[in-house]
Design a protein around this motif. Structure first.
Motif, PDB file in Angstrom:
ATOM      1  N   ASN A   1      -4.479   1.909  -5.677  1.00 24.29           N
ATOM      2  CA  ASN A   1      -5.558   2.934  -5.756  1.00 24.29           C
ATOM      3  C   ASN A   1      -5.009   4.320  -5.206  1.00 24.29           C
ATOM      4  O   ASN A   1      -4.186   4.396  -4.407  1.00 24.29           O
ATOM      5  CB  ASN A   1      -6.455   2.361  -4.475  1.00 24.29           C
TER       6      ASN A   1
ATOM      7  N   TYR B   1     -10.024  14.260 -12.296  1.00 22.10           N
ATOM      8  CA  TYR B   1      -9.188  13.237 -12.940  1.00 22.10           C
ATOM      9  C   TYR B   1     -10.111  11.809 -13.187  1.00 22.10           C
ATOM     10  O   TYR B   1      -9.936  11.395 -14.353  1.00 22.10           O
ATOM     11  CB  TYR B   1      -7.959  12.584 -12.235  1.00 22.10           C
ATOM     12  N   ASP B   2     -10.713  11.569 -12.380  1.00 24.10           N
ATOM     13  CA  ASP B   2     -11.672  10.089 -12.421  1.00 24.10           C
ATOM     14  C   ASP B   2     -12.598  10.357 -13.747  1.00 24.10           C
ATOM     15  O   ASP B   2     -12.842   9.670 -14.464  1.00 24.10           O
ATOM     16  CB  ASP B   2     -12.303  10.131 -11.149  1.00 24.10           C
ATOM     17  N   ARG B   3     -13.366  11.702 -13.714  1.00 20.87           N
ATOM     18  CA  ARG B   3     -14.247  11.802 -14.818  1.00 20.87           C
ATOM     19  C   ARG B   3     -13.574  11.903 -16.031  1.00 20.87           C
ATOM     20  O   ARG B   3     -13.990  11.570 -17.162  1.00 20.87           O
ATOM     21  CB  ARG B   3     -14.915  13.280 -14.470  1.00 20.87           C
TER      22      ARG B   3
ATOM     23  N   LEU C   1     -10.552  10.736 -16.938  1.00 20.09           N
ATOM     24  CA  LEU C   1     -10.016   9.571 -17.491  1.00 20.09           C
ATOM     25  C   LEU C   1     -10.990   8.288 -17.721  1.00 20.09           C
ATOM     26  O   LEU C   1     -10.739   7.583 -18.460  1.00 20.09           O
ATOM     27  CB  LEU C   1      -8.802   9.169 -16.483  1.00 20.09           C
ATOM     28  N   GLY C   2     -12.132   8.491 -16.774  1.00 25.20           N
ATOM     29  CA  GLY C   2     -12.999   7.500 -16.600  1.00 25.20           C
ATOM     30  C   GLY C   2     -13.711   7.063 -18.115  1.00 25.20           C
ATOM     31  O   GLY C   2     -14.158   5.971 -18.395  1.00 25.20           O
TER      32      GLY C   2
ATOM     33  N   MET D   1      -9.661   1.840 -21.727  1.00 27.02           N
ATOM     34  CA  MET D   1      -8.597   1.415 -20.758  1.00 27.02           C
ATOM     35  C   MET D   1      -7.209   1.318 -21.820  1.00 27.02           C
ATOM     36  O   MET D   1      -5.999   1.540 -21.564  1.00 27.02           O
ATOM     37  CB  MET D   1      -8.573   0.016 -20.055  1.00 27.02           C
TER      38      MET D   1
ATOM     39  N   ARG E   1      -6.031   4.897 -22.920  1.00 25.90           N
ATOM     40  CA  ARG E   1      -5.599   5.999 -21.988  1.00 25.90           C
ATOM     41  C   ARG E   1      -4.089   5.939 -21.528  1.00 25.90           C
ATOM     42  O   ARG E   1      -3.492   5.051 -21.761  1.00 25.90           O
ATOM     43  CB  ARG E   1      -6.500   5.812 -20.859  1.00 25.90           C
TER      44      ARG E   1
ATOM     45  N   TRP F   1     -15.936   4.529  -9.251  1.00 28.35           N
ATOM     46  CA  TRP F   1     -15.344   5.462 -10.314  1.00 28.35           C
ATOM     47  C   TRP F   1     -13.939   5.652 -10.098  1.00 28.35           C
ATOM     48  O   TRP F   1     -13.345   6.430 -11.059  1.00 28.35           O
ATOM     49  CB  TRP F   1     -16.248   6.696 -10.200  1.00 28.35           C
ATOM     50  N   ASP F   2     -13.318   5.218  -9.244  1.00 27.84           N
ATOM     51  CA  ASP F   2     -11.901   5.534  -8.604  1.00 27.84           C
ATOM     52  C   ASP F   2     -10.955   4.907 -10.104  1.00 27.84           C
ATOM     53  O   ASP F   2     -11.196   3.657 -10.336  1.00 27.84           O
ATOM     54  CB  ASP F   2     -11.244   5.084  -7.401  1.00 27.84           C
ATOM     55  N   VAL F   3     -10.230   5.508 -10.812  1.00 32.32           N
ATOM     56  CA  VAL F   3      -9.158   5.082 -11.653  1.00 32.32           C
ATOM     57  C   VAL F   3      -7.944   4.672 -11.187  1.00 32.32           C
ATOM     58  O   VAL F   3      -7.252   5.575 -10.574  1.00 32.32           O
ATOM     59  CB  VAL F   3      -9.176   6.145 -12.819  1.00 32.32           C
TER      60      VAL F   3
END
Length: 198
Positions: free
Chosen positions: A138, A147-149, A151-152, A156, A159, A180-182
Protein backbone atom coordinates in the motif's frame (compact mmCIF):
# COMPACT_ATOMS: atom_id res chain seq x y z
CA UNK A 1 5.46 3.06 13.32
CA UNK A 2 1.83 2.07 13.70
CA UNK A 3 -0.77 4.31 12.09
CA UNK A 4 -3.89 2.41 13.18
CA UNK A 5 -5.09 5.29 15.31
CA UNK A 6 -3.85 8.08 13.04
CA UNK A 7 -5.96 9.74 10.40
CA UNK A 8 -4.60 9.74 6.85
CA UNK A 9 -3.82 13.46 7.13
CA UNK A 10 -1.92 13.04 10.42
CA UNK A 11 -0.07 10.01 9.06
CA UNK A 12 0.89 11.90 5.91
CA UNK A 13 2.13 14.87 7.99
CA UNK A 14 4.33 12.66 10.22
CA UNK A 15 5.84 10.78 7.29
CA UNK A 16 6.58 13.94 5.32
CA UNK A 17 8.33 15.37 8.38
CA UNK A 18 10.41 12.20 8.67
CA UNK A 19 11.69 12.33 5.11
CA UNK A 20 12.31 16.10 5.27
CA UNK A 21 14.42 15.55 8.40
CA UNK A 22 16.97 13.51 6.43
CA UNK A 23 20.25 15.37 5.98
CA UNK A 24 21.59 16.26 2.51
CA UNK A 25 24.23 13.55 2.98
CA UNK A 26 21.59 10.96 3.87
CA UNK A 27 19.59 11.97 0.79
CA UNK A 28 22.70 11.69 -1.39
CA UNK A 29 23.57 8.24 -0.05
CA UNK A 30 19.97 7.09 -0.56
CA UNK A 31 20.07 8.22 -4.21
CA UNK A 32 23.37 6.37 -4.70
CA UNK A 33 22.00 3.21 -3.07
CA UNK A 34 18.90 3.26 -5.25
CA UNK A 35 20.93 3.75 -8.45
CA UNK A 36 23.26 0.94 -7.40
CA UNK A 37 20.71 -1.84 -6.84
CA UNK A 38 17.48 -1.06 -8.69
CA UNK A 39 18.71 -1.22 -12.33
CA UNK A 40 19.58 -4.91 -11.83
CA UNK A 41 16.12 -5.92 -10.63
CA UNK A 42 14.11 -8.02 -13.09
CA UNK A 43 11.21 -5.54 -13.24
CA UNK A 44 13.61 -2.81 -14.35
CA UNK A 45 15.76 -4.96 -16.63
CA UNK A 46 12.72 -6.09 -18.64
CA UNK A 47 11.29 -2.57 -18.99
CA UNK A 48 12.07 -0.60 -22.14
CA UNK A 49 10.09 2.53 -21.22
CA UNK A 50 10.33 3.79 -17.64
CA UNK A 51 8.55 6.76 -16.08
CA UNK A 52 10.06 8.36 -13.00
CA UNK A 53 9.87 11.77 -11.30
CA UNK A 54 11.84 14.81 -10.19
CA UNK A 55 12.27 14.64 -6.40
CA UNK A 56 10.51 17.22 -4.25
CA UNK A 57 9.77 17.66 -0.54
CA UNK A 58 12.35 15.12 0.67
CA UNK A 59 11.35 12.33 -1.73
CA UNK A 60 13.91 9.65 -2.57
CA UNK A 61 15.74 11.19 -5.52
CA UNK A 62 15.90 9.04 -8.68
CA UNK A 63 18.14 11.39 -10.71
CA UNK A 64 21.20 9.10 -10.51
CA UNK A 65 18.99 6.13 -11.32
CA UNK A 66 17.68 8.00 -14.38
CA UNK A 67 21.24 8.49 -15.62
CA UNK A 68 22.01 4.77 -15.23
CA UNK A 69 18.80 3.76 -17.02
CA UNK A 70 19.49 6.25 -19.82
CA UNK A 71 22.99 4.82 -20.38
CA UNK A 72 21.40 1.33 -20.57
CA UNK A 73 19.16 2.47 -23.41
CA UNK A 74 15.89 2.82 -21.54
CA UNK A 75 13.32 5.30 -22.82
CA UNK A 76 12.55 7.66 -19.91
CA UNK A 77 9.45 9.72 -19.22
CA UNK A 78 8.40 12.27 -16.60
CA UNK A 79 4.90 13.13 -15.39
CA UNK A 80 3.40 16.53 -16.17
CA UNK A 81 0.08 17.95 -15.04
CA UNK A 82 -2.48 17.02 -17.70
CA UNK A 83 -3.58 20.17 -19.54
CA UNK A 84 -7.16 18.97 -20.18
CA UNK A 85 -8.01 16.44 -17.45
CA UNK A 86 -7.88 18.04 -14.02
CA UNK A 87 -5.88 16.12 -11.41
CA UNK A 88 -4.52 13.63 -13.96
CA UNK A 89 -0.99 13.15 -15.27
CA UNK A 90 0.46 12.93 -18.74
CA UNK A 91 3.92 11.46 -19.40
CA UNK A 92 6.52 13.13 -21.63
CA UNK A 93 9.75 11.68 -22.96
CA UNK A 94 12.70 12.83 -20.88
CA UNK A 95 16.46 13.07 -21.35
CA UNK A 96 18.54 13.62 -18.19
CA UNK A 97 19.68 17.23 -17.98
CA UNK A 98 17.03 18.68 -20.29
CA UNK A 99 15.55 22.09 -19.34
CA UNK A 100 12.57 22.13 -16.99
CA UNK A 101 9.87 24.56 -16.01
CA UNK A 102 8.12 24.79 -12.65
CA UNK A 103 4.47 23.74 -12.46
CA UNK A 104 1.83 25.31 -10.21
CA UNK A 105 2.95 23.11 -7.29
CA UNK A 106 6.57 24.24 -7.58
CA UNK A 107 7.69 20.92 -9.06
CA UNK A 108 9.98 20.88 -12.12
CA UNK A 109 8.54 19.25 -15.24
CA UNK A 110 9.33 19.27 -18.97
CA UNK A 111 7.70 21.84 -21.23
CA UNK A 112 4.47 20.47 -22.61
CA UNK A 113 5.21 19.23 -26.13
CA UNK A 114 2.64 16.93 -27.73
CA UNK A 115 5.32 15.36 -29.95
CA UNK A 116 7.03 13.99 -26.80
CA UNK A 117 3.95 12.42 -25.16
CA UNK A 118 4.50 8.79 -24.15
CA UNK A 119 1.11 6.99 -24.12
CA UNK A 120 0.43 4.94 -21.00
CA UNK A 121 0.22 1.82 -23.18
CA UNK A 122 3.90 2.31 -24.10
CA UNK A 123 5.13 2.53 -20.49
CA UNK A 124 6.42 -0.73 -19.05
CA UNK A 125 7.25 0.60 -15.60
CA UNK A 126 6.38 3.64 -13.48
CA UNK A 127 8.56 4.59 -10.53
CA UNK A 128 6.32 6.61 -8.20
CA UNK A 129 7.14 8.88 -5.30
CA UNK A 130 5.34 8.17 -2.06
CA UNK A 131 4.86 9.55 1.41
CA UNK A 132 4.45 6.21 3.15
CA UNK A 133 4.23 2.49 2.45
CA UNK A 134 3.63 -0.81 4.20
CA UNK A 135 4.78 -4.35 3.47
CA UNK A 136 1.48 -5.17 1.79
CA UNK A 137 2.34 -2.76 -1.02
CA UNK A 138 0.00 0.00 0.00
CA UNK A 139 1.20 3.48 -0.93
CA UNK A 140 0.27 6.82 0.55
CA UNK A 141 0.89 9.76 -1.76
CA UNK A 142 0.79 13.48 -1.19
CA UNK A 143 -3.00 13.55 -1.09
CA UNK A 144 -3.78 15.02 -4.50
CA UNK A 145 -4.65 11.64 -6.02
CA UNK A 146 -2.91 12.38 -9.35
CA UNK A 147 -1.34 8.93 -9.74
CA UNK A 148 -4.39 7.11 -8.38
CA UNK A 149 -6.71 8.87 -10.85
CA UNK A 150 -4.32 8.41 -13.77
CA UNK A 151 -3.73 4.72 -13.06
CA UNK A 152 -7.16 3.87 -11.67
CA UNK A 153 -8.86 4.11 -15.06
CA UNK A 154 -6.54 1.45 -16.57
CA UNK A 155 -7.34 -2.24 -16.70
CA UNK A 156 -5.12 -4.06 -14.19
CA UNK A 157 -3.78 -6.36 -16.92
CA UNK A 158 -2.87 -3.45 -19.17
CA UNK A 159 -1.26 -1.06 -16.73
CA UNK A 160 2.51 -0.65 -16.34
CA UNK A 161 4.33 -2.29 -13.45
CA UNK A 162 4.47 0.07 -10.46
CA UNK A 163 7.40 0.50 -8.07
CA UNK A 164 7.08 3.00 -5.24
CA UNK A 165 10.32 4.70 -4.21
CA UNK A 166 10.82 5.68 -0.58
CA UNK A 167 13.22 6.12 2.29
CA UNK A 168 13.21 3.41 4.95
CA UNK A 169 11.84 5.97 7.45
CA UNK A 170 8.62 6.05 5.39
CA UNK A 171 7.76 2.40 6.15
CA UNK A 172 4.85 1.80 8.52
CA UNK A 173 3.25 -1.37 9.90
CA UNK A 174 -0.07 -0.80 8.17
CA UNK A 175 -1.40 2.14 6.19
CA UNK A 176 -5.00 3.27 6.25
CA UNK A 177 -6.18 2.32 2.76
CA UNK A 178 -8.84 4.06 0.68
CA UNK A 179 -10.82 2.29 -2.07
CA UNK A 180 -9.20 4.40 -4.79
CA UNK A 181 -5.59 3.68 -3.71
CA UNK A 182 -3.66 1.82 -6.42
CA UNK A 183 -1.35 -0.84 -4.88
CA UNK A 184 2.28 -1.19 -5.90
CA UNK A 185 3.97 -4.22 -7.48
CA UNK A 186 7.13 -3.47 -5.49
CA UNK A 187 8.64 -0.88 -3.16
CA UNK A 188 12.27 0.19 -3.53
CA UNK A 189 14.37 1.91 -0.89
CA UNK A 190 18.09 2.63 -0.85
CA UNK A 191 18.57 -0.70 0.95
CA UNK A 192 16.76 -2.95 -1.50
CA UNK A 193 13.47 -3.95 -3.06
CA UNK A 194 10.32 -5.47 -1.61
CA UNK A 195 8.76 -7.49 -4.42
CA UNK A 196 5.02 -7.77 -3.89
CA UNK A 197 4.05 -9.43 -7.17
CA UNK A 198 4.56 -12.95 -5.91
Amino acid sequence: MSVDTLSRAACRHQLRQARRALSPEQQKQAAIGLARHLPDHTLVQHAQSVALYIANDGELDPHLLAEVLHTRGKRLALPVLHPFHSQHLLFLEYLPGQPMRTNRYGIPEPDLDKTRVVPMAELDLILLPLVGFDNAGNRMGMGGGFYDRTLGCLDMGARPQLIGLAHECQRVDQLPVAPWDVPMDAIATAEGLIDLAG
